[in-house]
Design a protein around this motif. Structure first.
Motif, short mmCIF file in Angstrom:
data_model
loop_
_atom_site.label_atom_id
_atom_site.label_comp_id
_atom_site.label_asym_id
_atom_site.label_seq_id
_atom_site.Cartn_x
_atom_site.Cartn_y
_atom_site.Cartn_z
N LEU A 1 26.24 56.29 115.63
CA LEU A 1 26.88 57.60 115.55
C LEU A 1 28.28 57.49 114.94
N THR A 2 29.01 56.48 115.37
CA THR A 2 30.38 56.29 114.88
C THR A 2 30.39 56.06 113.37
N PHE A 3 29.58 55.13 112.89
CA PHE A 3 29.59 54.83 111.46
C PHE A 3 28.92 55.93 110.65
N GLY A 4 27.99 56.68 111.23
CA GLY A 4 27.44 57.85 110.55
C GLY A 4 28.53 58.91 110.34
N TYR A 5 29.34 59.10 111.37
CA TYR A 5 30.46 60.04 111.29
C TYR A 5 31.48 59.58 110.24
N ILE A 6 31.81 58.31 110.29
CA ILE A 6 32.76 57.74 109.33
C ILE A 6 32.22 57.90 107.90
N GLY B 1 23.65 52.48 111.75
CA GLY B 1 22.49 52.29 112.63
C GLY B 1 21.81 50.96 112.45
N ASN B 2 20.56 50.91 112.80
CA ASN B 2 19.81 49.65 112.79
C ASN B 2 19.38 49.21 111.41
N GLY C 1 20.32 42.12 111.07
CA GLY C 1 20.14 41.83 109.65
C GLY C 1 20.35 43.11 108.86
N GLY C 2 20.42 42.98 107.56
CA GLY C 2 20.57 44.16 106.72
C GLY C 2 21.87 44.14 105.96
N PRO C 3 22.10 45.18 105.18
CA PRO C 3 23.30 45.21 104.35
C PRO C 3 24.58 45.29 105.19
N ARG C 4 25.62 44.64 104.70
CA ARG C 4 26.93 44.72 105.35
C ARG C 4 27.64 45.99 104.89
N ILE C 5 28.48 46.52 105.77
CA ILE C 5 29.28 47.69 105.41
C ILE C 5 30.76 47.37 105.62
N ASN C 6 31.61 48.23 105.06
CA ASN C 6 33.05 48.10 105.30
C ASN C 6 33.48 49.12 106.35
N HIS C 7 34.79 49.28 106.53
CA HIS C 7 35.31 50.19 107.54
C HIS C 7 35.09 51.66 107.21
N HIS C 8 34.64 51.96 105.97
CA HIS C 8 34.28 53.33 105.59
C HIS C 8 32.77 53.56 105.66
N ALA C 9 32.03 52.57 106.17
CA ALA C 9 30.56 52.60 106.26
C ALA C 9 29.90 52.51 104.89
N ALA D 1 30.01 60.08 106.70
CA ALA D 1 30.00 61.48 106.27
C ALA D 1 31.39 61.94 105.86
N ASN D 2 32.38 61.59 106.67
CA ASN D 2 33.75 61.98 106.35
C ASN D 2 34.24 61.31 105.07
N HIS D 3 33.93 60.05 104.88
CA HIS D 3 34.36 59.35 103.66
C HIS D 3 33.67 59.95 102.44
N ALA D 4 32.39 60.26 102.57
CA ALA D 4 31.66 60.86 101.45
C ALA D 4 32.25 62.23 101.07
N LEU D 5 32.78 62.93 102.05
CA LEU D 5 33.40 64.24 101.79
C LEU D 5 34.86 64.14 101.38
N GLY D 6 35.36 62.90 101.32
CA GLY D 6 36.75 62.68 100.92
C GLY D 6 37.74 62.89 102.03
N LYS D 7 37.27 62.93 103.26
CA LYS D 7 38.16 63.11 104.41
C LYS D 7 38.47 61.76 105.01
N SER D 8 39.69 61.59 105.47
CA SER D 8 40.02 60.34 106.16
C SER D 8 39.77 60.51 107.65
N VAL D 9 39.39 59.43 108.28
CA VAL D 9 39.09 59.48 109.71
C VAL D 9 40.14 58.68 110.45
#
Length: 189
Positions: free
Chosen positions: A174-179, A152-153, A127-135, A181-189
């Motif tokens: 970990l994967t979506f946390g990484y994604i 995460g959960n 349950g919880g909020p949905r995210i997209n491919h950029h988290a 952080a990179n999106h927030a910094l304007g970096k593409s993954v």
């Protein structure tokens, strides 16, 4: 610690039998009682015979110290995991395993024997909020909410109703946390 009931008190999930046959009969009765919630799953007609054959094979492997079916105890992590999570409970009447493979011990010649029904389940944190491919957390209309990310959960599971096994939420977290952080910094993954 030590895979035996800590006390003789009955738990709703614990099935006890004074012999293997009694245990198998009680397991089947428990499955029958759960029929409305399980789709009517029952033990196969040849279950008792097959189980006794498997138990005999397991006991022989435990006494010999080598598991020819699954190689239990053959890897260092098996032994280390066993020492950490299956050590004898302090004050236990059961001493150290005298057999050559500490991860295996033959079953007792006489009961009581214990079992519980283990069945497939679904991830309990989906349950919880949905995210997209950029988290990015999505609004009710499916649009990303600027500056809001999730991983995460605390989010709807990216794996939907699947749970891949112990620790199965860690990898996607970990994967979506990484994604994120990179999106927030304007970096593409």
């Amino acid at each position: 610690a030590y895979p035996m009931p800590a006390s003789g008190t009955d738990s709703p999930y614990l099935v006890k039998g004074d012999s293997w046959d009694a245990l198998f009969d009680r397991l089947d009765a428990k499955l029958s009682a759960l029929g409305a919630r399980s789709g009517g799953v029952r033990l196969a007609p040849g279950f008792a015979a097959a189980a006794k054959e498997s138990l005999g094979r397991y006991d022989a492997y435990a006494k010999a110290g080598r598991d020819a079916d699954f190689d239990r105890g053959a890897q260092l992590y098996d032994v280390q995991w066993h020492k950490l999570f299956s050590a004898a409970r302090e004050g236990s009447p059961h001493g150290a395993n005298p057999y050559p493979n500490i991860t295996m011990h033959p079953f007792a010649d006489e009961g009581p024997y214990y079992a519980f029904i283990l069945a497939a389940g679904a991830l309990d944190t989906n349950g919880g909020p949905r995210i997209n491919h950029h988290a990015q957390v999505l609004s009710a209309n499916g649009e990303p909410i600027p500056g809001l990310y999730g991983a995460g959960n605390c989010i709807a599971a990216p794996t939907r109703n699947a749970y891949y096994g112990a620790g199965g939420t860690i990898g996607p977290a970990l994967t979506f946390g990484y994604i994120a952080a990179n999106h927030a910094l304007g970096k593409s993954v």
